[in-house]
Design a protein around this motif. Structure first.
Motif, PDB file in Angstrom:
ATOM      1  N   TRP A 250       0.569  -1.473  -0.032  1.00 53.75           N
ATOM      2  CA  TRP A 250       0.207   0.245  -0.028  1.00 53.75           C
ATOM      3  C   TRP A 250       1.040   0.908  -0.122  1.00 53.75           C
ATOM      4  CZ3 TRP A 250      -5.310   1.236   0.394  1.00 53.75           C
ATOM      5  CH2 TRP A 250      -6.341   0.100   0.695  1.00 53.75           C
ATOM      6  N   GLY A 251       2.252   1.284   0.246  1.00 56.22           N
ATOM      7  CA  GLY A 251       3.103   2.158   0.711  1.00 56.22           C
ATOM      8  C   GLY A 251       3.721   2.656  -0.399  1.00 56.22           C
TER       9      GLY A 251
ATOM     10  N   ALA B  82       1.480   4.197  -3.058  1.00 54.49           N
ATOM     11  CA  ALA B  82       0.553   5.393  -2.018  1.00 54.49           C
ATOM     12  C   ALA B  82       1.623   6.198  -2.798  1.00 54.49           C
ATOM     13  CB  ALA B  82       0.413   5.493  -1.257  1.00 54.49           C
TER      14      ALA B  82
ATOM     15  N   GLY C  37       1.803   6.711  -6.368  1.00 54.54           N
ATOM     16  CA  GLY C  37       0.441   7.714  -7.012  1.00 54.54           C
ATOM     17  C   GLY C  37       0.462   9.170  -6.367  1.00 54.54           C
TER      18      GLY C  37
ATOM     19  N   VAL D  42      -5.792   2.965  -5.601  1.00 56.23           N
ATOM     20  CA  VAL D  42      -4.983   3.621  -4.228  1.00 56.23           C
ATOM     21  C   VAL D  42      -3.909   4.680  -4.093  1.00 56.23           C
ATOM     22  CG1 VAL D  42      -2.600   2.855  -3.080  1.00 56.23           C
ATOM     23  CG2 VAL D  42      -4.283   0.931  -2.957  1.00 56.23           C
ATOM     24  N   GLN D  43      -3.872   4.679  -6.206  1.00 57.44           N
ATOM     25  CA  GLN D  43      -2.568   5.985  -5.724  1.00 57.44           C
ATOM     26  C   GLN D  43      -4.166   6.581  -6.315  1.00 57.44           C
ATOM     27  OE1 GLN D  43      -1.643   3.978 -10.082  1.00 57.44           O
ATOM     28  NE2 GLN D  43       0.758   3.997  -9.519  1.00 57.44           N
TER      29      GLN D  43
ATOM     30  N   ALA E 179      -3.895   8.655  -3.143  1.00 56.70           N
ATOM     31  CA  ALA E 179      -2.948   9.019  -2.150  1.00 56.70           C
ATOM     32  C   ALA E 179      -2.577  10.282  -3.354  1.00 56.70           C
ATOM     33  CB  ALA E 179      -1.204   8.419  -2.297  1.00 56.70           C
TER      34      ALA E 179
END
Length: 313
Positions: free
Chosen positions: A76-77, A80, A83, A203-204, A207
């Motif tokens: 996820w990080g 992000a 993104g 997810v991108q 962010a």
């Protein structure tokens, strides 16, 4: 994926073979869309709404397809970060530069330097772009192709430079876009594990929205900017969400996941020439012999890069 030199035997193979051309065409329209939408909304306000709508569309698409979301906080990080770089940084730089007076062709030229930056980084730091063989090594043909593409870009949009169009502010914003898309491409190739393109895009977008929403609020309150609900604005927004984000960004993600970083980003050399052709067709902008020659040179350079075999490690 179809092997080079063979004839795709299935519709899936044909689609994979056509992905680079479709990506270039879609990505090129982003600069045209900016010309339609930018007069009617401040850049980060437009982008914040775009990211929000894109997030909803990708989330709904993922839900309907029962697509798997990343299972680790680290993934996820990493998504992000891509993104922030490839959406908020790149698009924010491009749209803000256009808002500050730079032309679509000029900003396309500046962002079109991405393949050269990527190549320089990969050469200096081979581990920065990890491929199936561990790293990419570039041969003479590869460098010749990149330089041909750069010369082609200069022929296409070079005449638009030096006429008061470029200022320190809009040039700086365009360079932010260039550095963001370059860093984001390399970061994704190195850190992001393969995952579903719909959930990765979601997810991108989250962010990117988290970064652009506060800036958009400042534009509307502190900056006193306004939004003109013009039909061109709605058209630009619809195209940006449905075609550029769901289509172009998803294709870019898949291309990076499938190919070497320098070969994928070499496709960016085709975007400014394609943008010049679209601007000629849609806005009757000048397309003379030198620009046509630049298009041919740029296409030839990209083909040389894409077809050059990487050295085996």
């Amino acid at each position: 994926m179809a092997v080079a030199g063979s004839t795709p035997s299935t519709s899936g193979d044909r689609w994979i073979a056509a992905m680079p051309a479709v990506f270039v065409l879609i990505w090129s329209t982003g600069f045209v869309v900016a010309r339609y939408g930018m007069p009617h909304a401040p850049p980060f306000t437009f982008l914040a709404v775009r990211f929000f709508l894109s997030m909803l569309c990708l989330g709904l698409w993922a839900r309907l397809a029962d697509a798997a979301w990343p299972t680790s906080a680290k993934q996820w990080g990493h998504l992000a970060v891509t993104g922030l770089l490839m959406q908020a940084g790149y698009l924010g730089g491009v749209w803000a530069a256009v808002r500050w007076g730079i032309g679509a062709g000029t900003v396309a030229l500046i962002v079109g330097l991405q393949p050269l930056l990527t190549t320089l980084w990969v050469t200096a730091r081979p581990g920065a772009a990890v491929g199936s063989a561990g790293h990419e090594r570039l041969g003479r043909r590869h460098w010749v192709g990149l330089l041909m593409g750069l010369c082609g870009l200069a022929l296409v949009v070079g005449p638009k430079l030096g006429h008061g169009e470029v200022t320190p502010i809009n040039l700086g914003l365009a360079l932010v876009a260039l550095l963001s898309i370059t860093a984001g491409t390399l970061y994704q190739k190195h850190h992001v594990r393969p995952c579903d393109v719909r959930t990765a895009g979601g997810v991108q977008m989250m962010a990117a929205l988290a970064l652009t929403a506060p800036i958009a609020l400042a534009e509307l309150t502190l900056g006193g900017a306004t939004v003109d609900l013009h039909p061109d604005l709605f058209g630009a927004m619809a195209w940006s969400v449905l075609v550029l984000t769901l289509g172009g960004s998803s294709l870019l993600y898949l291309l990076i996941a499938r190919g070497a970083a320098t070969r994928v980003t070499s496709l960016m050399y085709l975007v400014p020439p394609c943008t010049a052709v679209l601007a000629w067709l849609l806005f009757d902008e000048r397309l003379d012999a030198s620009m046509a020659a630049g298009i041919v040179l740029s296409v030839s350079g990209v083909l040389l890069v894409v077809r050059s075999p990487s050295a085996r490690s």
